[in-house]
Scaffold this active site. Structure first.
Site, PDB file in Angstrom:
ATOM      1  N   GLY A  40      50.962   1.675 -98.291  1.00 29.70           N
ATOM      2  CA  GLY A  40      51.595   2.872 -98.865  1.00 29.70           C
ATOM      3  C   GLY A  40      52.580   2.316 -99.975  1.00 29.70           C
ATOM      4  N   SER A  68      43.847   7.761 -91.336  1.00 28.24           N
ATOM      5  CA  SER A  68      45.257   8.068 -91.268  1.00 28.24           C
ATOM      6  C   SER A  68      45.938   7.380 -92.435  1.00 28.24           C
ATOM      7  CB  SER A  68      45.875   7.625 -89.968  1.00 28.24           C
ATOM      8  OG  SER A  68      45.847   6.291 -89.868  1.00 28.24           O
ATOM      9  N   GLN A  71      46.902   9.659 -96.288  1.00 20.28           N
ATOM     10  CA  GLN A  71      47.902  10.440 -96.692  1.00 20.28           C
ATOM     11  C   GLN A  71      48.788   9.978 -97.530  1.00 20.28           C
ATOM     12  OE1 GLN A  71      50.759   9.115 -94.825  1.00 20.28           O
ATOM     13  NE2 GLN A  71      52.272  11.221 -95.034  1.00 20.28           N
ATOM     14  N   ASN A 130      56.518  -5.489 -90.851  1.00 18.44           N
ATOM     15  CA  ASN A 130      57.293  -5.972 -89.825  1.00 18.44           C
ATOM     16  C   ASN A 130      58.052  -7.183 -90.454  1.00 18.44           C
ATOM     17  OD1 ASN A 130      55.797  -8.901 -89.262  1.00 18.44           O
ATOM     18  ND2 ASN A 130      54.146  -7.349 -89.861  1.00 18.44           N
ATOM     19  N   CYS A 175      69.866 -13.209 -95.864  1.00 16.77           N
ATOM     20  CA  CYS A 175      71.031 -12.680 -95.918  1.00 16.77           C
ATOM     21  C   CYS A 175      71.390 -11.224 -95.695  1.00 16.77           C
ATOM     22  CB  CYS A 175      71.781 -13.094 -97.369  1.00 16.77           C
ATOM     23  SG  CYS A 175      71.900 -14.962 -97.575  1.00 16.77           S
ATOM     24  N   CYS A 189      55.177   3.537 -89.298  1.00 17.35           N
ATOM     25  CA  CYS A 189      54.941   4.643 -89.869  1.00 17.35           C
ATOM     26  C   CYS A 189      54.206   5.662 -88.823  1.00 17.35           C
ATOM     27  CB  CYS A 189      54.010   4.690 -90.909  1.00 17.35           C
ATOM     28  SG  CYS A 189      54.785   4.107 -92.436  1.00 17.35           S
ATOM     29  N   CYS A 246      73.718 -18.943 -93.937  1.00 16.48           N
ATOM     30  CA  CYS A 246      72.199 -18.611 -94.003  1.00 16.48           C
ATOM     31  C   CYS A 246      71.372 -19.774 -93.997  1.00 16.48           C
ATOM     32  CB  CYS A 246      71.870 -17.770 -95.271  1.00 16.48           C
ATOM     33  SG  CYS A 246      70.050 -17.375 -95.260  1.00 16.48           S
ATOM     34  N   CYS A 249      68.959 -20.028 -97.386  1.00 15.15           N
ATOM     35  CA  CYS A 249      69.532 -20.272 -98.652  1.00 15.15           C
ATOM     36  C   CYS A 249      70.740 -20.996 -98.767  1.00 15.15           C
ATOM     37  CB  CYS A 249      69.729 -18.952 -99.672  1.00 15.15           C
ATOM     38  SG  CYS A 249      70.987 -17.714 -98.918  1.00 15.15           S
TER      39      CYS A 249
END
Length: 261
Positions: A40, A68, A71, A130, A175, A189, A246, A249
């Site tokens: 998408g 599917s 769309q 994901n 972060c 979706c 973090c 970084c």
């Protein structure tokens, strides 16, 4: 490189923009963008980068076209059902502009192969679905000093941000989302639904941000996340603060501080 007469004609509407001009168009023609996901978000990204003259596109997607998808994934038609998305997307880009070097990679990008797959890219656009993929891509971009444009959508909402976490004052994607969750857990979706036109908005926006990183026009909004609500409609922007702890970084910043001292 000098622009050919055909290129001057094709990209005339870019060239007359003082923020882009001939020099900016040359940067695009010499640029290389890696696109994670030809879905998408990736569909309008690929369409507008190819149309805009980005000379190199690496399209990474291991999925096949399903009914599917149609769309919201505007690169494909009903005849493409069952075909590899990456290959169809690369073929679309080459058909739009035969001078484009569009490569299809039918692999699932992960922490083990991300660095190799993204090598040579000037900008990476991630439209994957994901957190495991997003974090693997983001970490590889930070380590390789490649600007990352991250775009996501679901239902009537989308979000987009540009990250350059290797810079001292700039956060990385980790972060923003942290790592205190199951990296494989992400709303999809198929579970929640998505308005097809939202994919067009966020993908076009991601393409614009990639062009901004290559050409350098306008204000630099790296480190900010823009959240668009299509129901309202309304938009708000939040500033992401660099996390000194973090694990991606933060280690870079600590190393730089140690070197300076």
């Amino acid at each position: 490189m000098d622009l050919s007469d055909q290129q001057l004609d094709r990209y005339a509407r870019h060239i007359v923009l003082k923020e882009i001009g001939g020099e900016g168009q040359r940067k695009l023609l010499e640029g290389h963008v890696a696109v994670i996901g030809a879905g998408g978000v990736g569909s309008p990204v690929i369409q507008y980068l190819a149309a805009g003259g980005v000379g190199g596109l690496t399209i990474i997607d291991d999925d096949l076209v399903t009914l599917s998808n149609l769309q919201r994934q505007t690169l494909f038609t009903a005849e493409d059902e069952g075909a590899p998305k990456a290959e169809r997307a690369a073929a679309f880009a080459r058909a739009l502009d035969p001078e484009i070097d569009a490569r299809a990679i039918r692999e699932r990008i992960a922490s083990e192969n991300a660095e190799a797959l993204l090598a040579g890219a000037d900008v990476v656009i991630d439209g994957s679905d994901n957190f495991a993929t997003r974090l693997a891509v983001a970490d590889a971009c930070t380590r390789a000093h490649i600007p990352l444009v991250s775009a996501a959508l679901g239902q009537f909402q989308g979000q987009i941000g540009t990250f350059r976490g290797w810079e001292t004052a700039q956060p990385c994607y980790r972060c923003f989302v942290g790592d205190a969750f199951d990296a494989d857990d992400c709303d999809t979706c198929s579970e929640l639904g998505v308005l097809g036109a939202m994919a067009g908005i966020m993908g076009s926006w991601a393409a614009m941000e990639a062009i901004r990183q290559i050409v350098g026009f306008g204000a630099d909004r790296a480190g900010q996340v823009h959240i668009f609500d299509g129901l309202a409609p309304a938009m708000r922007t939040i500033r992401i603060v660099k996390d000194p702890g973090c694990r991606t970084c933060g280690d870079m910043s600590n190393a730089e501080e140690a070197t300076r001292s």
